[in-house]
Design an enzyme around this catalytic site. Structure first.
Site, PDB file in Angstrom:
ATOM      1  N   CYS A   2       0.634  -1.150   0.010  1.00  0.00           N
ATOM      2  CA  CYS A   2      -0.154   0.120   0.010  1.00  0.00           C
ATOM      3  C   CYS A   2       0.707   1.301  -0.017  1.00  0.00           C
ATOM      4  CB  CYS A   2      -0.925   0.154   1.226  1.00  0.00           C
ATOM      5  SG  CYS A   2      -2.004  -1.214   1.419  1.00  0.00           S
ATOM      6  N   ARG A  27       2.919   0.253  -5.458  1.00  0.00           N
ATOM      7  CA  ARG A  27       2.625  -0.381  -4.169  1.00  0.00           C
ATOM      8  C   ARG A  27       1.387  -1.132  -4.014  1.00  0.00           C
ATOM      9  NH1 ARG A  27       6.567   2.043  -0.954  1.00  0.00           N
ATOM     10  NH2 ARG A  27       5.710   1.188   1.048  1.00  0.00           N
ATOM     11  N   TRP A  80      -3.075  -2.481  -1.552  1.00  0.00           N
ATOM     12  CA  TRP A  80      -2.767  -3.948  -1.889  1.00  0.00           C
ATOM     13  C   TRP A  80      -3.554  -4.563  -0.758  1.00  0.00           C
ATOM     14  CZ3 TRP A  80      -0.002  -8.055   0.059  1.00  0.00           C
ATOM     15  CH2 TRP A  80       0.149  -9.252  -0.712  1.00  0.00           C
ATOM     16  N   ASN A 106      -0.227   1.640   6.385  1.00  0.00           N
ATOM     17  CA  ASN A 106       0.484   0.732   5.300  1.00  0.00           C
ATOM     18  C   ASN A 106       0.976  -0.225   6.115  1.00  0.00           C
ATOM     19  OD1 ASN A 106       2.179  -0.710   3.554  1.00  0.00           O
ATOM     20  ND2 ASN A 106       3.660   1.090   3.711  1.00  0.00           N
ATOM     21  N   GLY A 107       0.731  -1.371   6.369  1.00  0.00           N
ATOM     22  CA  GLY A 107       1.322  -2.330   7.024  1.00  0.00           C
ATOM     23  C   GLY A 107       0.487  -3.485   7.542  1.00  0.00           C
ATOM     24  N   GLU A 509      13.866 -17.062 -13.328  1.00  0.00           N
ATOM     25  CA  GLU A 509      13.389 -15.830 -13.593  1.00  0.00           C
ATOM     26  C   GLU A 509      12.590 -15.623 -14.889  1.00  0.00           C
ATOM     27  OE1 GLU A 509      13.339 -13.265 -11.946  1.00  0.00           O
ATOM     28  OE2 GLU A 509      13.124 -11.433 -13.305  1.00  0.00           O
ATOM     29  N   LYS A 513       8.672 -14.079 -14.525  1.00  0.00           N
ATOM     30  CA  LYS A 513       8.196 -13.132 -15.578  1.00  0.00           C
ATOM     31  C   LYS A 513       7.042 -13.345 -16.213  1.00  0.00           C
ATOM     32  CE  LYS A 513       9.803 -10.192 -14.215  1.00  0.00           C
ATOM     33  NZ  LYS A 513      10.909 -10.236 -13.138  1.00  0.00           N
ATOM     34  N   GLU A 516       4.128 -13.808 -13.685  1.00  0.00           N
ATOM     35  CA  GLU A 516       3.926 -12.484 -13.102  1.00  0.00           C
ATOM     36  C   GLU A 516       2.754 -11.692 -13.865  1.00  0.00           C
ATOM     37  OE1 GLU A 516       7.154 -10.497 -10.281  1.00  0.00           O
ATOM     38  OE2 GLU A 516       7.565 -10.799 -12.125  1.00  0.00           O
ATOM     39  N   HIS A 532      13.062 -36.132 -13.981  1.00  0.00           N
ATOM     40  CA  HIS A 532      12.681 -36.514 -12.763  1.00  0.00           C
ATOM     41  C   HIS A 532      11.018 -36.012 -12.418  1.00  0.00           C
ATOM     42  CE1 HIS A 532      16.549 -38.205 -11.981  1.00  0.00           C
ATOM     43  NE2 HIS A 532      17.070 -36.938 -12.437  1.00  0.00           N
ATOM     44  N   LYS A 629       4.751  -3.785  -6.278  1.00  0.00           N
ATOM     45  CA  LYS A 629       6.241  -3.893  -6.330  1.00  0.00           C
ATOM     46  C   LYS A 629       6.909  -3.934  -5.100  1.00  0.00           C
ATOM     47  CE  LYS A 629       9.541  -1.863  -9.513  1.00  0.00           C
ATOM     48  NZ  LYS A 629       9.822  -3.252 -10.115  1.00  0.00           N
TER      49      LYS A 629
HETATM   50  C1  G6P Z   1       7.464  -8.518  -5.021  1.00  0.00           C
HETATM   51  C2  G6P Z   1       7.480  -7.961  -6.385  1.00  0.00           C
HETATM   52  C3  G6P Z   1       8.758  -8.676  -7.165  1.00  0.00           C
HETATM   53  C4  G6P Z   1      10.037  -8.451  -6.193  1.00  0.00           C
HETATM   54  C5  G6P Z   1       9.790  -9.002  -5.023  1.00  0.00           C
HETATM   55  C6  G6P Z   1      10.828  -8.697  -3.996  1.00  0.00           C
HETATM   56  O1  G6P Z   1       7.072  -9.634  -5.137  1.00  0.00           O
HETATM   57  O2  G6P Z   1       6.290  -8.227  -7.282  1.00  0.00           O
HETATM   58  O3  G6P Z   1       9.055  -8.385  -8.409  1.00  0.00           O
HETATM   59  O4  G6P Z   1      11.026  -9.268  -6.983  1.00  0.00           O
HETATM   60  O5  G6P Z   1       8.729  -8.109  -4.400  1.00  0.00           O
HETATM   61  O6  G6P Z   1      11.166  -7.191  -3.991  1.00  0.00           O
HETATM   62  P1  G6P Z   1      12.493  -6.480  -3.428  1.00  0.00           P
HETATM   63  O7  G6P Z   1      11.907  -4.890  -3.427  1.00  0.00           O
HETATM   64  O8  G6P Z   1      12.756  -7.007  -2.144  1.00  0.00           O
HETATM   65  O9  G6P Z   1      13.575  -6.823  -4.690  1.00  0.00           O
END
Ligand code: G6P
Length: 634
Positions: A2, A27, A80, A106-107, A509, A513, A516, A532, A629
């Protein structure tokens, strides 16, 4: 998670709040809301207007443009969802029963159930499922005696009530509070959640992150853990958790913290993918300037004491940052010879390995705010401090794109990856910059420990210097190629990504991606592991994307790909045009570089393919569903 923003000043608050929230939407974007307070002329008592809308900020913006929210004081929130679905009733601000106190948070308030029960027993009726709603009711309870005594409302009274309520709350939170009775007072509080005060001209602002402030001021005062502040049109009163007044000199925001802008790109994510050559170029300029001796091949901001006696490294991170940490661990172990482990920060917190001596703990977080990563680092420092033996003392390094974040207040050493603000929720250029930070560390450790010859060190350094130009070509060619490949994925439901060795984290990764932003189920596997289990999933409908870079495992990866082809899977290779790669149905070609360097390049086709698949499906690439994010809750 948030984002919160608050303002008190001389102009209308609502437009400032909306602009601030726009910069914080990364956020969270499940709902948004704001509350403003207007002082009625000739009377003491203000009017509180609250507007909330489910969904993205644009819904709130259109609501506010149709129905005014007047006042020079206001708070705003972009959510969020944690407690309660993304419905309007759960959107912030939350108010007390009189509707005169409004709070954004936020929290997570960990003891909200007990507090809610207590308040309900006293007759309070709740209107949301959120943890936050207890706060305005608790503040109202604290203010009641003042009101009964007939004492006049003031900022000091509100401040005291918020201080008292903060003590009753468990968890990590940042909050902003307004009270209709005090149109000249804004109270904000921060406990293990970021909050930055901005000192503007004739106004004070407060926000979860600096991009919400830069349009209005560059003079900032980041709040420290446990602080509560009273902002009035005249100034700031800042108090620590014990209630002692604090005096701190504000700082100036760095030039790089600019307002976010998509330039001519369709999405922030695409812009950020295209910025990667520049990210790498900047890194080379800063860290690999000409003339560095081979014993100290990288310019890093640490002195001798930082490195001395380190025998092992542990890295804590989440999400994409953990994948960069895995590339880092490979380099630190295989290139520099330092035993290194990587942990999910969220797992480490509750199942840390037994303490080992002379250990450097690295926290990797692009935002510097991820709650699990911060908590894991805090916990690790604490258990080492409690140990008492100097060999076990806490030694920590933070790798981040936000050197001014909470991380920097927690760890003594920071490595700024300097990628510039990243807005797309799916990390791209910051992933590249995090990997580069690990190349810098691995080269430095290898040189100091003499685990590699001067020639090997020189070779890797020279390889890194070529990366910006290689990236430049790659980004251009693969943008078009990925766009043309994306249509093949129109009905795809599952994708397997294979990689080995240093490219295994890139397979992870790639899968992350795709999941996501395109909502396609994807798994990343070490190529040798496919037989396996995952091989059972293969049929002509399942594309297999295989990273095959010349090096120790090249032939092995090609054989693993062959195994997939024998099950009729569609094979896409991320590989150079070298003998053996003709087995792929489609090739996303990479230049023939040393295996050490390859993850810096092989990640680009992963990012672009995911991007184009998601864009082709018409999805919201920059703000995928359910994600945010910066994950500031555990
Ligand atoms: C969230 C984001 C990811 C990110 C992760 C860690 O899940 O959606 O894209 O990799 O947080 O975030 P940080 O700021 O700790 O790299």
């Amino acid at each position: 998670m948030c984002g919160i923003v608050a303002v008190i000043g001389s102009r209308e608050a609502a437009p400032l709040l909306l602009e601030g929230l726009r910069q914080l939407e990364y956020r969270g974007y499940d709902s948004a809301g704001l509350a403003t307070v207007k002082s009625l002329e000739g009377e003491d008592v203000g009017t509180l207007t609250c507007k909330r809308a489910k969904g993205k900020l644009k819904n709130l913006s259109s609501l506010v443009s149709n129905q005014a929210a007047p006042g020079h004081l206001g708070i705003g929130h972009t959510r969020w969802a944690t407690h309660g679905k993304p419905e309007e009733c759960n959107a912030h601000p939350h108010r007390d029963s009189s509707g005169r106190i409004a709070v954004v948070q936020n929290g997570i308030i960990e003891n909200h159930r007990a507090l809610r029960k207590e308040l309900e027993a006293a007759g309070v009726i709740f209107t949301s499922e959120t943890d936050t709603e207890v706060i305005p009711h608790l503040i109202a309870r604290e203010l009641k005696p003042f009101l009964i005594r007939g004492a006049s409302a003031s900022g000091a009274v509100l401040l005291e009530a918020v201080q008292k309520v903060s003590k009753q709350l468990k968890g990590a939170f940042a909050l902003a509070v307004v009270w209709a009775d005090t149109p000249d007072a804004l109270v904000v509080a921060s406990r293990q959640a970021p909050l930055v005060i901005g000192l503007g001209e004739g106004e004070f602002l407060c926000a979860s992150d600096t991009p919400a402030l830069v349009g209005f001021t560059r003079t900032i005062l980041p709040m420290e853990d446990g602080e509560v502040a009273l902002l009035t049109p005249l100034g700031i009163e800042l108090y620590n958790a014990k209630g002692t007044r604090q005096q701190r000199i504000p700082s100036l925001l760095r030039g790089g913290d600019h307002l976010v802008d998509k330039r001519n790109f369709r999405h922030f994510m695409l812009k950020e993918i295209h910025e990667q050559p520049e990210t790498a170029e900047l890194w080379v300029e800063r860290h690999l300037p000409a003339g560095l001796p081979v014993e100290s091949p990288v310019a890093l901001p640490f002195d001798e004491s930082f490195y001395s006696g380190i025998e092992r490294i542990q890295i804590l991170a989440c999400g994409t940052s953990r994948h960069s940490a895995m590339v880092g661990a490979y380099l630190l172990e295989q290139f520099a010879g330092v035993p290194t482990s990587v942990f999910y920060a969220s797992e480490f917190r509750y199942a840390a390995p037994p303490l080992a001596p002379n250990t450097l703990t690295i926290g990797v977080t692009q935002s510097g705010e991820t709650a699990d990563t911060l908590a894991a680092l805090r916990m690790e420092a604490q258990r080492r401090d409690e140990h008492g033996d100097p060999a076990f003392a806490s030694r920590q390094l933070g790798v981040t794109n936000r050197p001014e974040s909470s991380l920097s207040r927690l760890v003594p050493n920071i490595l700024d990856i300097g990628a510039g603000i990243e807005v797309g929720v799916a990390a791209t250029k910051t992933f590249l910059a995090q990997m580069l930070a690990f190349y810098g560390l691995a080269l430095t450790f290898a040189a100091r420990r003499k685990s590699r010859s001067s020639d090997e060190i020189r070779e890797l350094t020279e390889g890194l210097r070529s990366v910006p130009n290689q990236l430049r070509t790659l980004v251009q060619t693969h943008d078009e190629l990925s766009e043309s490949l994306a249509h093949r994925f129109a009905d795809t439901q599952d994708v397997i990504f294979l990689g080995r060795g240093i490219n295994y984290p890139i397979a992870l990764e790639g899968a992350l991606k795709l999941k996501e932003i395109s909502y396609i189920h994807a798994e990343g596997y070490p190529a040798g592991e496919m037989k396996h289990g995952p091989i059972a999933l293969l049929d002509p409908r399942v594309p297999v994307i295989s990273i095959a870079m010349p090096g120790v495992v090249f032939e092995k990866v090609l054989s693993n790909a062959q195994e997939a082809k024998a099950r009729d899977a569609q094979l896409i290779g991320v590989a150079p045009e070298a003998p053996g790669t003709e087995i792929f149905d489609a090739l996303m070609p990479l230049p023939e570089v040393s295996e050490w360097i390859s993850p810096l390049l092989s990640v680009v086709p992963m990012q672009l393919l995911s991007y184009h698949i998601a864009a082709h499906r018409g999805l919201d690439v920059d703000q995928p569903r359910n994600l945010a994010k910066s994950v500031t809750v555990e």
